[in-house]
Write a protein that holds these residues in place. Structure first.
Motif, mmCIF file in Angstrom:
data_model
loop_
_atom_site.group_PDB
_atom_site.id
_atom_site.type_symbol
_atom_site.label_atom_id
_atom_site.label_comp_id
_atom_site.label_asym_id
_atom_site.label_seq_id
_atom_site.Cartn_x
_atom_site.Cartn_y
_atom_site.Cartn_z
ATOM 1 N N GLN A 283 0.822 -1.209 0.000
ATOM 2 C CA GLN A 283 0.000 0.000 0.000
ATOM 3 C C GLN A 283 0.860 1.265 0.000
ATOM 4 N N ASP A 284 0.587 2.159 -0.951
ATOM 5 C CA ASP A 284 1.240 3.474 -1.088
ATOM 6 C C ASP A 284 2.712 3.379 -1.467
ATOM 7 N N VAL A 285 3.204 2.183 -1.811
ATOM 8 C CA VAL A 285 4.625 2.038 -2.166
ATOM 9 C C VAL A 285 4.806 2.241 -3.660
ATOM 10 N N GLU A 286 5.717 3.136 -4.004
ATOM 11 C CA GLU A 286 6.042 3.398 -5.398
ATOM 12 C C GLU A 286 7.196 2.523 -5.879
ATOM 13 N N LEU A 287 8.220 2.365 -5.032
ATOM 14 C CA LEU A 287 9.400 1.588 -5.426
ATOM 15 C C LEU A 287 10.134 1.121 -4.173
ATOM 16 N N VAL A 288 10.630 -0.119 -4.223
ATOM 17 C CA VAL A 288 11.460 -0.653 -3.152
ATOM 18 C C VAL A 288 12.880 -0.786 -3.678
ATOM 19 N N ALA A 289 13.813 -0.097 -3.041
ATOM 20 C CA ALA A 289 15.230 -0.169 -3.402
ATOM 21 C C ALA A 289 15.995 -0.797 -2.245
ATOM 22 N N ALA A 294 17.966 -4.803 3.883
ATOM 23 C CA ALA A 294 18.090 -3.369 4.163
ATOM 24 C C ALA A 294 17.369 -2.612 3.060
ATOM 25 N N LEU A 295 16.135 -2.211 3.340
ATOM 26 C CA LEU A 295 15.282 -1.671 2.285
ATOM 27 C C LEU A 295 15.143 -0.153 2.387
ATOM 28 N N HIS A 296 15.121 0.472 1.207
ATOM 29 C CA HIS A 296 14.692 1.857 1.050
ATOM 30 C C HIS A 296 13.317 1.802 0.390
ATOM 31 N N PRO A 343 17.788 12.447 -1.114
ATOM 32 C CA PRO A 343 16.704 11.851 -1.910
ATOM 33 C C PRO A 343 16.878 10.361 -2.190
ATOM 34 N N LEU A 344 18.079 9.833 -2.006
ATOM 35 C CA LEU A 344 18.329 8.418 -2.264
ATOM 36 C C LEU A 344 17.832 7.540 -1.125
ATOM 37 N N ILE A 345 17.671 8.118 0.044
ATOM 38 C CA ILE A 345 17.247 7.371 1.223
ATOM 39 C C ILE A 345 15.727 7.285 1.226
ATOM 40 N N GLY A 346 15.208 6.129 1.527
ATOM 41 C CA GLY A 346 13.776 5.885 1.414
ATOM 42 C C GLY A 346 12.936 6.690 2.380
ATOM 43 N N GLY A 354 17.400 -11.143 12.763
ATOM 44 C CA GLY A 354 17.577 -12.587 12.670
ATOM 45 C C GLY A 354 17.964 -13.018 11.269
ATOM 46 N N ARG A 355 17.135 -13.902 10.699
ATOM 47 C CA ARG A 355 17.395 -14.409 9.340
ATOM 48 C C ARG A 355 16.262 -14.034 8.393
ATOM 49 N N ALA A 356 15.539 -12.986 8.721
ATOM 50 C CA ALA A 356 14.388 -12.560 7.929
ATOM 51 C C ALA A 356 14.805 -11.757 6.707
ATOM 52 N N THR A 357 13.963 -11.783 5.666
ATOM 53 C CA THR A 357 14.165 -10.979 4.474
ATOM 54 C C THR A 357 12.826 -10.440 3.985
ATOM 55 N N VAL A 358 12.894 -9.320 3.290
ATOM 56 C CA VAL A 358 11.734 -8.745 2.618
ATOM 57 C C VAL A 358 12.128 -8.506 1.171
ATOM 58 N N VAL A 359 11.409 -9.111 0.244
ATOM 59 C CA VAL A 359 11.736 -9.019 -1.173
ATOM 60 C C VAL A 359 10.591 -8.332 -1.914
ATOM 61 N N ASP A 360 10.838 -8.019 -3.159
ATOM 62 C CA ASP A 360 9.784 -7.499 -4.040
ATOM 63 C C ASP A 360 9.937 -8.186 -5.386
#
Length: 392
Positions: A283-289, A294-296, A343-346, A354-360
């Motif tokens: 929701q409301d996300v334009e881009l995940v970098a 470590a997500l922006h 502007p590069l920082i999200g 831990g060992r978690a990840t968030v992908v797109d």
């Protein structure tokens, strides 16, 4: 509340098993200034940094950077590396910056500053010129490296003071965007197998100066097989043998310093979230970098970062620390941040635990989604890197 003030961030990180990067203390960003001072070349913060790290004066030094060899990774698998294990007794560790990833770390290492000044803030980044995702390792979509990364490098400063500097690394990195951004200055000697790089370094060390030797296969093996795998142990063993040969073959009065850009953790597939398939994240996300550790997160214009941070924290729970970009900057995650870097920082900055990840899956390749070993976050295993120094 997921976000409050920047002053609460260190406690929140500690509660989540994460650490705040220490740019002012013994750090990867301070290593080359310390080495420069050991060589007698005046560079900013050189004497203070050398005092922190305890490096001895020298006229010839080889700095070895092993991609992906975290301090804790090495300590845990030291049975595969008897030579490096012998150097661990009494050795200290350095703090990498945030994110704990190659592009960001190489920028800090090469310039003696922090990602907030170099603009090397992740594996991928949203290019503000076109709003598209660009890759900071391949340099695809970023344009001229010297325009992007504006800080002078330590190599440039050394060359200006008459010190001979030579990088020894793979031919494909010669003149690459990341090399030009982080490590410009001096010459480049292409060599492929590690043994050939050690041979090249030893030839160069016959004369005074600085030799920088890069080795990437430990990181490569960790990504594909995991840092807990037997393959990773074998790769560490091969590295250990060549570094032992390098040190034993040094000319008198030479030094070797071994470090790394980051460590690594193996993923837990059960603790992976895909933004593309999770409404509370999308929701409301334009881009995940950035990268899966470590997500922006860049939001659509007009979206409320605080509300988005609440949603992300509700979905991820204890699998991540979710900060607004302003809070992350204020807390010093990226060091001092230049105006052109902000502007590069999200709008959101997300560090997984831990060992978690968030992908797109909308923007990441299938191969990248299958990586076993990952890095980028603020666990000690990812942030702490070795400082192993030998002076003959």
């Amino acid at each position: 509340m997921t976000t409050a003030t920047s002053s609460t961030v260190p406690v929140r990180l500690a509660d989540a098993g994460l650490v705040l990067p220490d740019y002012a203390g013994p750090s990867l960003s301070g290593l080359l200034p310390a080495v420069a001072d050991a060589l007698g070349a005046p560079v900013p913060e050189g004497p203070e940094r050398r005092a922190q790290l305890g490096l001895e004066p020298t006229h010839r030094v080889c700095v070895v950077l092993v991609d992906g060899l975290g301090y804790e990774n090495l300590a845990e698998r030291a049975g595969h590396a008897p030579f490096l294990r012998s150097l661990l007794d009494g050795a200290s560790s350095l703090s990498a910056g945030y994110p704990s990833t190659t592009a960001a770390s190489m920028g800090s290492f090469g310039t003696g500053t922090a990602p907030g000044r170099t603009g090397l803030v992740g594996y991928t980044v949203r290019n503000p010129r076109d709003g598209r995702l660009a890759n900071m390792v391949s340099w695809e979509g970023l344009g001229p490296a010297r325009e992007w990364q504006r800080e002078p490098t330590v190599f440039e400063r050394l060359v200006a003071h008459g010190v001979t500097v030579t990088t020894v690394g793979p031919g494909k990195f010669m003149g690459s965007g990341l090399t030009e951004a982080a490590l410009r200055g001096g010459g480049y000697r292409a060599a492929e197998p590690l043994a050939a790089r050690v041979d090249a370094a030893l030839r160069l060390l016959r004369e005074p100066g600085l030799v920088y030797l890069y080795w990437g296969d430990v990181d490569k093996t960790g990504h594909h097989e995991g840092c807990g795998s037997w393959q990773w142990g074998d790769e560490l063993g091969a590295l250990d043998g060549e570094l032992r040969r390098l040190v034993r073959s040094l000319p008198r009065g030479a030094s070797v310093v071994v470090t790394a850009d980051h460590g690594m953790v193996d993923v837990d597939p059960a603790r992976r979230w895909d933004v593309a398939g999770t409404p509370g994240l999308a929701q409301d996300v334009e881009l995940v970098a950035g990268e899966p550790r470590a997500l922006h997160v860049h939001l659509r214009p007009g979206a409320d970062p605080e509300a988005a941070a609440e949603r992300w924290a509700d979905v991820l729970g204890d699998a991540a620390v979710v900060l607004t970009g302003d809070v992350a900057v204020g807390a010093g995650l990226f060091g001092a941040v230049s105006d052109h870097v902000r502007p590069l920082i999200g709008d959101l900055v997300v560090a997984t635990t831990g060992r978690a990840t968030v992908v797109d899956s909308r923007t990441q390749t299938p191969a990248s989604l299958q990586l076993v070993g990952v890095h980028g976050s603020l666990t000690p295993a990812e942030v702490r890197v070795p400082l192993l120094a030998v002076h003959t």
